[in-house]
Scaffold this active site. Sequence first.
Site, PDB file in Angstrom:
ATOM      1  N   GLY A   1       3.996   3.201   0.725  1.00 13.60           N
ATOM      2  CA  GLY A   1       3.039   2.126   0.898  1.00 13.60           C
ATOM      3  C   GLY A   1       1.669   2.652   1.206  1.00 13.60           C
ATOM      4  N   LYS A   2       0.860   1.790   1.663  1.00 13.99           N
ATOM      5  CA  LYS A   2      -0.537   2.112   1.935  1.00 13.99           C
ATOM      6  C   LYS A   2      -0.727   3.317   2.843  1.00 13.99           C
ATOM      7  CE  LYS A   2      -2.781  -1.247  -0.217  1.00 13.99           C
ATOM      8  NZ  LYS A   2      -2.561  -2.638   0.100  1.00 13.99           N
TER       9      LYS A   2
END
Length: 490
Positions: free
Chosen positions: A254-255
Amino acid sequence: MGNSVRVRIAPSPTGSLHVGNARTALYNYLFARQTGGVFILRIDDTDAKRSSDADIEGVLYSFRWMGLDWDEGYGAGGACGPYRQSERLGLYQAHAEKLLADGHAYRCWCTPAELDALRKEAQRQRRAFRYPQTCLGLTAAERAARERSGAPYVLRFRSPREGSVDFSDLVRGDLSVDATELDDLVIVRAGGMPTYNFASVIDDSHMAITHVIRGADHLYNTHRQIPIAQALGFDLPAYAHLPLLTNPDRSKLGKRSGAVFVGDYAAQGYLPEAVVNFLALLGWNPGDTQEVFSLDELVSAFSLERVNKANAVFDLQKLAWLNGVYIRGVTVEDLAARCVPFLTDGGFVAPDDVDRTYLRDAVALEQERLKTLAEAPEALDFFFAAEVTPAPKLLIAKKQSPAGSLGALRQARERLAQLAAWEHETIEACLRGLASDLGWKAGQLFMPLRVAITGKTATPPLFETMVVLGRARTLTRLEAAAAALAASIE
RNA sequence: GCCCCCAUCGUCUAGUGGCCCAGGACGCAGGCCUUUCAAGCCUGUAACGCGGGUUCGAUUCCCGCUGGGGGCGCCA
């Protein structure tokens, strides 16, 4: 071919394609191509909050960049369209009414705030939250009153209460979830929009999808979707859940780990061939030791049977290595063309004024040195800069005096100026001769010269670089370097 | 917390009861090549999570534990 494979990739239009979804798309693509099946692209945009045409294009651009072309679906047409869920609302509504009529679904007037409180309470009591079926238990009179009130309501699917939901996953084998774990999930939101699990089931059936290949984060969704499909009387597709791609800390990619979109990698100068190859190897292997695959090779080598169950860390170092392999593998002309956007962004060359021959010759010298296209501006800067400004210190030959180094620089310039032909062999003979006349080792002479004409110590081989640079630039830089060194000595 | 899933070098992985004192690749270290840097070649480094079984024999089968992950939305 009545029972040929039909698979789909169903991105939601968020503007960027997540590499996890890209891997899922790739596997679907490979499976379709290998089986002679149909690869379908559907846009799952039931979340009206984020869905513009521009967002869709952003996602499609990445698919095309990777070379994943789809046979049917959004932008390609087909018999099962439209392929954008927001344009298929009538279909979902009809199925919702059917479920409502036969008792598989019911209206629920509970507000988000009420549900939220219930969830918090469940958490406090350390038990799993499950919708208590409040609205299912309403008396006829209560229900009539709510309906008359015009208050917003959602539609909930009445999940089975007994037994279990079982299916055999193509990569994970037999999977089972007890019916008591299933919740009465919302299938139509207040306002009439279907939710993912509902629209997906209907579309997969109506588009005759034979294999649902998706990330393992959808595992539980499969257990929720199967009862819905059964209530609707649909045949079930086969399922294959792919291991997740993770951050170095093993959490779902993810980020938090930087670049997670295909577009990020394109911008960082990775070749689509490398990204595709790399993604293919994350969760699948051919069973032999081959690691470098073209898309076509992947099509023939791929098999769902060899997909792994364990999650895979997205390892940038291996991607970087593969990228280098591909950079070295393409033709110089191809590589030069791919470098142009990065060079123009860096201001080194004007987009419409590229000296193709010079660029190609310069790129040729860096081809086996580049790890990404984005490194091109820095690697090639001295080919395009009007002048280089070497640090005087670096112009002093190893174990030689500043004055001696200055003399060497000047002599090199003089001798090179007199060369009949500006070629690799003549330059080499000239400079080796100078080193020998000086009583220096070749390397002692070459390093200062390298710094003088490029401004740095790590460059392509000296003579080739001089050839590409041309005599004029070379002599000018040698002169400038000598002047700089002279100035620093005083 | 509850449910489900997973578990071989730092990472991607091979391995399906003996061929494994575990193979390949990336990385890392060293060497060769060499005008620097790369590339290439060679060598090395490093793993079967733990405990019980089953078996003549377990990385491979079973159970438990531990660890990790995912899910638990009117997101997809």
